[in-house]
Design an enzyme around this catalytic site. Structure first.
Site, PDB file in Angstrom:
ATOM      1  N   SER A 251     -12.745  -6.984  50.799  1.00 27.93           N
ATOM      2  CA  SER A 251     -12.681  -6.531  49.462  1.00 27.93           C
ATOM      3  C   SER A 251     -11.100  -6.052  49.116  1.00 27.93           C
ATOM      4  O   SER A 251     -10.086  -6.540  49.230  1.00 27.93           O
ATOM      5  CB  SER A 251     -13.290  -5.306  49.377  1.00 27.93           C
ATOM      6  OG  SER A 251     -13.654  -4.908  48.209  1.00 27.93           O
TER       7      SER A 251
ATOM      8  N   GLU B  21     -20.395   1.827  39.264  1.00 26.26           N
ATOM      9  CA  GLU B  21     -19.485   3.065  39.946  1.00 26.26           C
ATOM     10  C   GLU B  21     -18.192   3.169  39.289  1.00 26.26           C
ATOM     11  O   GLU B  21     -17.957   2.352  38.657  1.00 26.26           O
ATOM     12  CB  GLU B  21     -19.536   2.714  41.609  1.00 26.26           C
ATOM     13  CG  GLU B  21     -20.621   2.496  42.326  1.00 26.26           C
ATOM     14  CD  GLU B  21     -20.305   2.260  44.083  1.00 26.26           C
ATOM     15  OE1 GLU B  21     -20.407   3.474  44.773  1.00 26.26           O
ATOM     16  OE2 GLU B  21     -19.890   1.145  44.118  1.00 26.26           O
ATOM     17  N   ALA B  22     -17.722   4.305  39.238  1.00 26.93           N
ATOM     18  CA  ALA B  22     -16.719   4.850  38.695  1.00 26.93           C
ATOM     19  C   ALA B  22     -15.420   3.967  38.970  1.00 26.93           C
ATOM     20  O   ALA B  22     -14.636   3.273  38.309  1.00 26.93           O
ATOM     21  CB  ALA B  22     -16.134   6.085  38.848  1.00 26.93           C
ATOM     22  N   ASN B  23     -15.537   3.165  40.306  1.00 25.25           N
ATOM     23  CA  ASN B  23     -14.458   2.228  40.806  1.00 25.25           C
ATOM     24  C   ASN B  23     -14.620   0.986  40.068  1.00 25.25           C
ATOM     25  O   ASN B  23     -13.941   0.107  40.373  1.00 25.25           O
ATOM     26  CB  ASN B  23     -14.620   2.151  42.048  1.00 25.25           C
ATOM     27  CG  ASN B  23     -15.708   1.633  42.821  1.00 25.25           C
ATOM     28  OD1 ASN B  23     -16.565   0.958  42.267  1.00 25.25           O
ATOM     29  ND2 ASN B  23     -16.212   2.194  44.171  1.00 25.25           N
TER      30      ASN B  23
ATOM     31  N   ASP C 227     -15.376  -8.515  43.138  1.00 26.76           N
ATOM     32  CA  ASP C 227     -16.672  -7.788  42.991  1.00 26.76           C
ATOM     33  C   ASP C 227     -16.434  -6.482  42.113  1.00 26.76           C
ATOM     34  O   ASP C 227     -17.490  -5.633  41.743  1.00 26.76           O
ATOM     35  CB  ASP C 227     -17.721  -7.838  43.810  1.00 26.76           C
ATOM     36  CG  ASP C 227     -16.852  -6.862  45.193  1.00 26.76           C
ATOM     37  OD1 ASP C 227     -16.062  -6.282  44.804  1.00 26.76           O
ATOM     38  OD2 ASP C 227     -17.889  -6.515  46.080  1.00 26.76           O
TER      39      ASP C 227
ATOM     40  N   ARG D  86     -17.297  13.714  50.982  1.00 29.10           N
ATOM     41  CA  ARG D  86     -18.455  12.755  51.665  1.00 29.10           C
ATOM     42  C   ARG D  86     -17.316  11.908  52.490  1.00 29.10           C
ATOM     43  O   ARG D  86     -16.348  11.794  52.119  1.00 29.10           O
ATOM     44  CB  ARG D  86     -19.160  12.142  50.789  1.00 29.10           C
ATOM     45  CG  ARG D  86     -18.331  11.091  49.770  1.00 29.10           C
ATOM     46  CD  ARG D  86     -19.138  10.185  49.209  1.00 29.10           C
ATOM     47  NE  ARG D  86     -19.487   8.911  49.829  1.00 29.10           N
ATOM     48  CZ  ARG D  86     -18.530   7.865  49.752  1.00 29.10           C
ATOM     49  NH1 ARG D  86     -17.431   8.058  49.638  1.00 29.10           N
ATOM     50  NH2 ARG D  86     -18.978   7.170  50.728  1.00 29.10           N
TER      51      ARG D  86
HETATM   52  C1  16G Z   1     -18.008  -0.250  49.148  1.00 30.88           C
HETATM   53  C2  16G Z   1     -19.014  -0.322  48.304  1.00 30.88           C
HETATM   54  C3  16G Z   1     -18.862   0.272  47.236  1.00 30.88           C
HETATM   55  C4  16G Z   1     -18.606   1.927  47.436  1.00 30.88           C
HETATM   56  C5  16G Z   1     -17.340   2.004  48.406  1.00 30.88           C
HETATM   57  C6  16G Z   1     -16.963   3.285  48.665  1.00 30.88           C
HETATM   58  C7  16G Z   1     -20.500  -2.346  48.290  1.00 30.88           C
HETATM   59  C8  16G Z   1     -20.444  -3.783  47.946  1.00 30.88           C
HETATM   60  N1  16G Z   1     -19.410  -1.708  47.975  1.00 30.88           N
HETATM   61  O1  16G Z   1     -16.745  -0.849  48.669  1.00 30.88           O
HETATM   62  O2  16G Z   1     -20.235   0.210  46.386  1.00 30.88           O
HETATM   63  O3  16G Z   1     -18.175   2.580  46.172  1.00 30.88           O
HETATM   64  O4  16G Z   1     -17.646   1.224  49.507  1.00 30.88           O
HETATM   65  O5  16G Z   1     -16.113   3.374  49.691  1.00 30.88           O
HETATM   66  O6  16G Z   1     -21.366  -1.814  48.420  1.00 30.88           O
HETATM   67  P1  16G Z   1     -15.942   4.884  50.497  1.00 30.88           P
HETATM   68  O7  16G Z   1     -17.321   4.782  51.439  1.00 30.88           O
HETATM   69  O8  16G Z   1     -14.806   4.265  51.321  1.00 30.88           O
HETATM   70  O9  16G Z   1     -15.661   5.923  49.669  1.00 30.88           O
HETATM   71 MG    MG Z   2     -14.921  -5.507  46.619  1.00 33.30          MG
END
Ligand code: 16G
Ligand code: MG
Length: 537
Positions: A67, A369-371, A279, A491
């Site tokens: 990603s 999601e905000a992202n 995505d 988190r």
């Molecule tokens: C991944 C997740 C996304 C989430 C992010 C959080 C999928 C396809 N993607 O990119 O939804 O916002 O992880 O990342 O599930 P973090 O746990 O490092 O904060």
């Molecule tokens: Mg991605």
């Protein structure tokens, strides 16, 4: 010994595991430095075969990508038949297989998982594979295919694909009513729908930062299908020189709240950034004074949610629209959705699978999601109601019917989400500044803290509170109480070896104070490593 066991053992010998590495199937699969992934790929191949067999031979998807992470990383995740994320109870099997110490143990696990899940090993298995543009991708796919072949699966290697394209093709192979199971089928479906959606409206013009990733060639391909309906300029499309995601892309823009490198913003133009596997998407523009304005996933929820609610109402349909957010959603976006739009808002843990699942509870579920990762999903009943309606406003029905086909319901999809947003803007005749004016964000701040063991952090209530380490939550609450409209939560990341701290408050100053105070607490009370987070001002 069975032939299959022997084949698994023989092939496994070419994929030895490095000593001392612990692998975890996290929020979005396995993700780490590509050099460590070879044995994981082989074993994921075995698991994908089992998953397909367990589902009576339905086609399973496997996507090789990391990603928005740096180009040296890679990753792998499994896609279930309807295009959704792997069933959660199987994540444990993935982790077990990845951590098996010996080839014998790998083979043992293959058969013990089969037994535990009562899988008929004579059942055929079928798996489709896609990868993004990372240089490590081809070799990793070869290892994956070794695992699939050793366990007897029928493999289709689709080559370069965006993550959402792989989800789409997987879905279509199992559910032909969703579309033609090819990349061309994907382009045809969403471009036809977009053209229908905006027929008769002034074509829009957009510049797209593709993060030097797979989105670039794929978006170029799409433009030939779109013809005059949309004027697309692809920028940051260098997939050859190992600069994937470097100072570009949706994550860079969202985290830094600034424009990506590589091009200038003309005042009031329409711009967006994809992430490395296309995505996620965020939009932005520069105003007359040159100030940068970000329109993130929360904004997409507000724009698209409001439009769908209004159109459903105009069409005279009785369908419940609901929204799903995570704790990262800006408090004012939630406020706008609940109080101005009067739409139900549910919260889940971070991670698409959680939001998607929750969104399925509504007739029409909107989740972002905000992202910038998200989509809209329609229940079968809602789909039928929209398709079969005979009364009601014809224009509104026409919009809903086209919108359904622009949307990639299987997963968040930068290309499809881009078209959805542009379709709404075209109908509203809005510039990005009009969209921006829907509500005003509360100042927010994200801080990363490196700790000895992030797995010591356990969250409850949709990530909003910490259960462990004990006592930390009370200390956070005490800090939150000191600022107006304050909110902060902590988190463990599911994709990086860090703990994330989020804070928001009425003013920028209060917000930053809160963020860095909480980050300092985490650092001091939970074994911080390296530099103590300090405010950069
Ligand atoms: C991944 C997740 C996304 C989430 C992010 C959080 C999928 C396809 N993607 O990119 O939804 O916002 O992880 O990342 O599930 P973090 O746990 O490092 O904060
Ligand atoms: Mg991605």
């Amino acid at each position: 010994m069975s032939n299959v066991r022997q084949a698994i053992l023989d092939a496994s010998a070419a994929h030895p595991a490095p000593a001392g590495v612990h692998y975890t199937y996290g929020t979005a699969g396995f993700r780490m430095n590509a050099d460590l992934l070879d044995p994981v790929m082989y074993r994921v191949g075995l698991l994908a075969t089992l998953r397909s067999k367990a589902l009576g031979g339905k086609v399973i998807g496997v996507m090789v990508t990391a990603s928005h992470n740096p180009v040296r990383d890679n990753g792998v995740k499994l896609v279930d038949p309807m295009g959704e994320m792997l069933k959660q109870s199987w994540e444990g099997y993935a982790t077990q297989l990845a951590n098996a110490q010996t080839h014998e143990e790998v083979a043992d696990l293959y058969f013990s998982i089969a037994q535990e899940c009562e899988i008929d090993l004579d059942q055929s298995a079928s798996v489709v594979v896609g990868r993004d543009t990372r240089p490590s991708g081809e070799a990793l796919v070869a290892s994956l295919i070794d695992g699939l072949t050793a366990s007897g699966a029928i493999v289709t290697d689709l080559g370069l694909k965006t993550t959402p394209q792989l989800h789409f093709v997987t879905r279509c192979l199992n559910d032909p009513s969703y579309g033609t199971p090819t990349e061309e089928g994907y382009y045809q479906k969403i471009s036809d729908a977009y053209k229908t959606l905006v027929a008769g409206l002034e074509p829009l013009k957009i510049t797209v930062d593709c993060a030097h990733g797979v989105g670039a060639p794929k978006l170029r391909d799409l433009t030939t299908y779109l013809g005059d309906a949309l004027d697309v300029t692809v920028v940051n499309g260098d997939v050859e020189h190992g600069i994937l995601n470097y100072h570009v892309g949706a994550d860079f823009v969202k985290v830094n709240v600034k424009q990506p490198e590589g091009f200038d913003l003309a005042p009031n133009g329409i711009y967006c950034s994809f992430d490395g596997d296309a995505d996620r998407i965020v939009f932005y523009y520069a105003d007359e004074a040159g100030a940068f304005h970000l329109l993130d996933g929360d904004r997409i929820t507000a724009l698209v949610g409001a439009f769908i609610i209004e159109t459903v109402r105009q069409a005279g349909l009785d369908l419940q629209v609901g929204v799903v957010q995570t704790a990262y959603a800006n408090g004012n976006s939630t406020h706008y959705l609940r109080d101005s739009l009067q739409v139900p808002v549910a919260f889940t843990q971070t991670g698409v699978k959680h939001l998607h699942h929750k969104a399925e509870e509504y007739d029409i579920g909107v989740y972002f999601e905000a992202n910038g990762h998200g989509t809209v999903i329609f229940s079968t009943a809602a789909r039928n109601t929209i398709r079969n309606a005979t009364h009601g406003d014809a224009k509104a029905l026409h919009i809903l019917r086209s919108l359904i086909n622009v949307i990639n319901e299987t997963v968040g999809d930068a290309i499809s989400d881009m078209l959805v947003v542009l379709g709404v803007l075209a109908h509203r005749q809005w510039a990005l500044a009009d969209w921006d004016a829907l509500y005003k964000d509360l100042p927010s701040r994200l801080v990363k803290v490196v700790v000895g063991n992030r797995h010591a952090f356990k969250t409850i209530n949709a990530d909003t509170q910490l259960e462990e380490p004990a006592d930390l939550q009370a200390r956070i609450d005490a800090e939150v109480a000191k600022v107006s409209r304050g909110r902060s939560f902590v988190r463990p990341s599911g994709t990086e070896d860090v703990v994330r701290v989020y804070a928001e408050a009425e003013t920028r100053e209060e917000c930053d104070t809160l963020a860095y105070t909480v980050a300092g607490l985490v650092f001091d009370l939970a074994g911080g490593v390296g530099e103590r987070p300090a405010e950069f001002l």
